[in-house]
Write a protein that holds these residues in place. Sequence first.
Motif, PDB file in Angstrom:
ATOM      1  N   GLY A  68      35.454  74.048  25.443  1.00 23.53           N
ATOM      2  CA  GLY A  68      35.012  75.068  26.398  1.00 23.53           C
ATOM      3  C   GLY A  68      35.131  74.538  27.810  1.00 23.53           C
ATOM      4  N   ALA A  69      34.777  75.389  28.755  1.00 20.71           N
ATOM      5  CA  ALA A  69      35.004  75.027  30.159  1.00 20.71           C
ATOM      6  C   ALA A  69      34.046  73.936  30.650  1.00 20.71           C
ATOM      7  N   THR A  70      32.855  73.856  30.078  1.00 18.58           N
ATOM      8  CA  THR A  70      31.939  72.793  30.519  1.00 18.58           C
ATOM      9  C   THR A  70      32.582  71.436  30.242  1.00 18.58           C
ATOM     10  N   GLU A  71      33.151  71.310  29.053  1.00 19.59           N
ATOM     11  CA  GLU A  71      33.835  70.047  28.728  1.00 19.59           C
ATOM     12  C   GLU A  71      35.060  69.852  29.633  1.00 19.59           C
ATOM     13  N   SER A  72      35.866  70.899  29.806  1.00 22.09           N
ATOM     14  CA  SER A  72      37.076  70.780  30.631  1.00 22.09           C
ATOM     15  C   SER A  72      36.708  70.317  32.044  1.00 22.09           C
ATOM     16  N   ASN A  73      35.672  70.928  32.598  1.00 25.36           N
ATOM     17  CA  ASN A  73      35.307  70.606  33.984  1.00 25.36           C
ATOM     18  C   ASN A  73      34.760  69.183  34.100  1.00 25.36           C
ATOM     19  N   ASN A  74      33.982  68.786  33.096  1.00 26.91           N
ATOM     20  CA  ASN A  74      33.483  67.392  33.081  1.00 26.91           C
ATOM     21  C   ASN A  74      34.643  66.410  32.986  1.00 26.91           C
ATOM     22  N   MET A  75      35.657  66.810  32.213  1.00 31.24           N
ATOM     23  CA  MET A  75      36.823  65.933  32.004  1.00 31.24           C
ATOM     24  C   MET A  75      37.526  65.631  33.330  1.00 31.24           C
ATOM     25  N   VAL A  76      37.646  66.651  34.176  1.00 26.93           N
ATOM     26  CA  VAL A  76      38.342  66.476  35.459  1.00 26.93           C
ATOM     27  C   VAL A  76      37.618  65.437  36.316  1.00 26.93           C
ATOM     28  N   LEU A  77      36.312  65.609  36.455  1.00 25.26           N
ATOM     29  CA  LEU A  77      35.548  64.708  37.324  1.00 25.26           C
ATOM     30  C   LEU A  77      35.463  63.308  36.722  1.00 25.26           C
ATOM     31  N   HIS A  78      35.351  63.260  35.389  1.00 26.07           N
ATOM     32  CA  HIS A  78      35.320  61.971  34.699  1.00 26.07           C
ATOM     33  C   HIS A  78      36.628  61.215  34.942  1.00 26.07           C
ATOM     34  N   HIS A  79      37.733  61.929  34.795  1.00 20.83           N
ATOM     35  CA  HIS A  79      39.043  61.297  35.006  1.00 20.83           C
ATOM     36  C   HIS A  79      39.147  60.735  36.428  1.00 20.83           C
ATOM     37  N   LEU A  80      38.775  61.596  37.385  1.00 19.34           N
ATOM     38  CA  LEU A  80      38.946  61.167  38.785  1.00 19.34           C
ATOM     39  C   LEU A  80      38.063  59.984  39.133  1.00 19.34           C
ATOM     40  N   ALA A  81      36.850  59.978  38.570  1.00 18.44           N
ATOM     41  CA  ALA A  81      35.935  58.878  38.867  1.00 18.44           C
ATOM     42  C   ALA A  81      36.558  57.551  38.437  1.00 18.44           C
ATOM     43  N   ALA A  82      37.318  57.601  37.314  1.00 18.11           N
ATOM     44  CA  ALA A  82      37.944  56.365  36.833  1.00 18.11           C
ATOM     45  C   ALA A  82      39.233  56.061  37.587  1.00 18.11           C
ATOM     46  N   ALA A  83      39.945  57.114  38.010  1.00 19.27           N
ATOM     47  CA  ALA A  83      41.286  56.907  38.571  1.00 19.27           C
ATOM     48  C   ALA A  83      41.297  56.730  40.093  1.00 19.27           C
ATOM     49  N   ALA A  84      40.302  57.280  40.772  1.00 17.90           N
ATOM     50  CA  ALA A  84      40.352  57.294  42.245  1.00 17.90           C
ATOM     51  C   ALA A  84      39.749  56.020  42.839  1.00 17.90           C
ATOM     52  N   PRO A  85      40.154  55.669  44.056  1.00 19.46           N
ATOM     53  CA  PRO A  85      39.551  54.494  44.702  1.00 19.46           C
ATOM     54  C   PRO A  85      38.044  54.680  44.927  1.00 19.46           C
ATOM     55  N   ASP A  86      37.346  53.568  45.125  1.00 23.93           N
ATOM     56  CA  ASP A  86      35.882  53.603  45.221  1.00 23.93           C
ATOM     57  C   ASP A  86      35.355  54.454  46.372  1.00 23.93           C
ATOM     58  N   ASP A  87      36.159  54.591  47.420  1.00 16.27           N
ATOM     59  CA  ASP A  87      35.660  55.359  48.565  1.00 16.27           C
ATOM     60  C   ASP A  87      36.193  56.808  48.569  1.00 16.27           C
ATOM     61  N   ALA A  88      36.804  57.218  47.441  1.00 16.49           N
ATOM     62  CA  ALA A  88      37.406  58.570  47.392  1.00 16.49           C
ATOM     63  C   ALA A  88      36.336  59.650  47.474  1.00 16.49           C
ATOM     64  N   GLU A  89      36.665  60.716  48.197  1.00 16.34           N
ATOM     65  CA  GLU A  89      35.747  61.860  48.290  1.00 16.34           C
ATOM     66  C   GLU A  89      36.289  63.026  47.477  1.00 16.34           C
ATOM     67  N   VAL A  90      35.383  63.840  46.913  1.00 18.78           N
ATOM     68  CA  VAL A  90      35.816  65.105  46.323  1.00 18.78           C
ATOM     69  C   VAL A  90      35.220  66.240  47.143  1.00 18.78           C
ATOM     70  N   TRP A  91      36.052  67.229  47.430  1.00 10.88           N
ATOM     71  CA  TRP A  91      35.600  68.382  48.210  1.00 10.88           C
ATOM     72  C   TRP A  91      35.535  69.579  47.271  1.00 10.88           C
ATOM     73  N   ILE A  92      34.318  70.080  47.130  1.00 12.52           N
ATOM     74  CA  ILE A  92      34.042  71.075  46.093  1.00 12.52           C
ATOM     75  C   ILE A  92      33.396  72.296  46.728  1.00 12.52           C
ATOM     76  N   SER A  93      33.815  73.468  46.345  1.00 10.79           N
ATOM     77  CA  SER A  93      33.219  74.648  46.966  1.00 10.79           C
ATOM     78  C   SER A  93      31.732  74.708  46.614  1.00 10.79           C
ATOM     79  N   ALA A  94      30.951  75.188  47.571  1.00 15.97           N
ATOM     80  CA  ALA A  94      29.493  75.223  47.395  1.00 15.97           C
ATOM     81  C   ALA A  94      29.072  76.248  46.350  1.00 15.97           C
ATOM     82  N   ILE A  95      30.023  77.091  45.898  1.00 15.31           N
ATOM     83  CA  ILE A  95      29.656  78.157  44.956  1.00 15.31           C
ATOM     84  C   ILE A  95      30.170  77.877  43.546  1.00 15.31           C
ATOM     85  N   GLU A  96      30.600  76.639  43.284  1.00 12.47           N
ATOM     86  CA  GLU A  96      31.105  76.304  41.944  1.00 12.47           C
ATOM     87  C   GLU A  96      30.005  76.432  40.889  1.00 12.47           C
ATOM     88  N   HIS A  97      30.434  76.549  39.653  1.00 10.48           N
ATOM     89  CA  HIS A  97      29.503  76.591  38.523  1.00 10.48           C
ATOM     90  C   HIS A  97      28.816  75.218  38.415  1.00 10.48           C
TER      91      HIS A  97
END
Length: 376
Positions: A68-97
């Motif tokens: 389901g989408a809860t898992e899919s969405n967690n997967m994206v952030l989980h992946h990025l946390a592992a793949a992105a540099p330590d100082d990486a920022e994520v910009w997320i709309s304030a109205i996201e689920h």
Amino acid sequence: MVYFDHNATSPLSVPAREAWLRASEEFVGNPSSPHRLGARAETALSSAREKLADILGCDPLDIVWTSGATESNNMVLHHLAAAAPDDAEVWISAIEHPCVLAPAQHYFGPRIRLIPATRSGVVELDWLKAQFQKKRSTLVAIMAANNETGVLQPWQDAVRLCNEYDVPFFCDAVQWIGKLPASGLGGADWLSGCAHKFGGPRGVGFLKCPRKGSVNPLILGGEQEDGRRSGTENVAGILAMIAALEEAESAISKGETKIRIQLQEQFETRLRKSSPDIEVIGDRAPRLWNTTAALMPQANCQQRWVVKLDKAGFAVSTGSACASGKEKPSHVLNAMGFTPEESSRMIRFSSGWETTDHDWQKLLDAIASVSKEMLS
Ligand code: PLP
């Protein structure tokens, strides 16, 4: 009971049910098994992947089946946390689920920036453009349509803008898919969807991942889905999801949304007429044809509305399925500049393909009588 809570979940469609039953009987093997029954199930999954990729406009190999989408969405952030540099920022709309906001908070904490939204509930791309002049984020996340207000977001422009600045774009398209054409959504680097918002079964969804990219899996231990998501695939659920989506896409392509848009307009006109104090949220912005989120005039009565309408035979909601029943003001309305008091008066009516003019009329009558009862 007349059902006006399709944004929370929708009933299983006839083609989905048939596909599920057929698949349960036909595809008894595990898609990972080496025998012919396994291969048959794997072939059915490949064909489903091709159909979905064709609808979205992406490569079938970029699609991962999930729960389901809860898992899919967690997967994206989980992946990025592992793949992105330590100082990486994520910009997320304030109205996201919350299932985007909470993992973003979990993995990135202070390195999240919220993309603001207007009073009409539309995410501000001008903010994004201005920020890109100074800095790049490691991800931009903007949903396709908001679950609480139904307001459509400029995801096509966001795809173009992020491509221009070479920033990965993630779109939670849960509420858009099955109500509006899904074509082109595959242009997002990451894209999530789930079956139960468009007539498929609960507990099935997908994630479209970036082309050629590898993914740090959230769930380990089986190496299914090319190592991107472990666990035996829900073959019958996936085939039922595709059957439901094909039915919705066919209705959309035949122009069947037109009559639904008219029904929504009629309902809102009559609602305002019956009570001029009612405010329809996001009414100046393009919205899903099925969603009317209204601020009811009576104060502190959100739960009472839901309970009283329930007693009258109507299932409605206070907003997001997850937040319903909790007292916290909606973060979506907060981002749009509504006060907690205003937020406490929001009721969401979300229809489905099968909702008739008669259903909308009966709902109006019930709102009028509940309103009278609450004022007396
Ligand atoms: N994203 C949005 C916009 C939603 O509305 C929902 C469900 O309410 C989800 C994600 C979560 O989907 P699922 O129920 O498949 O986990």
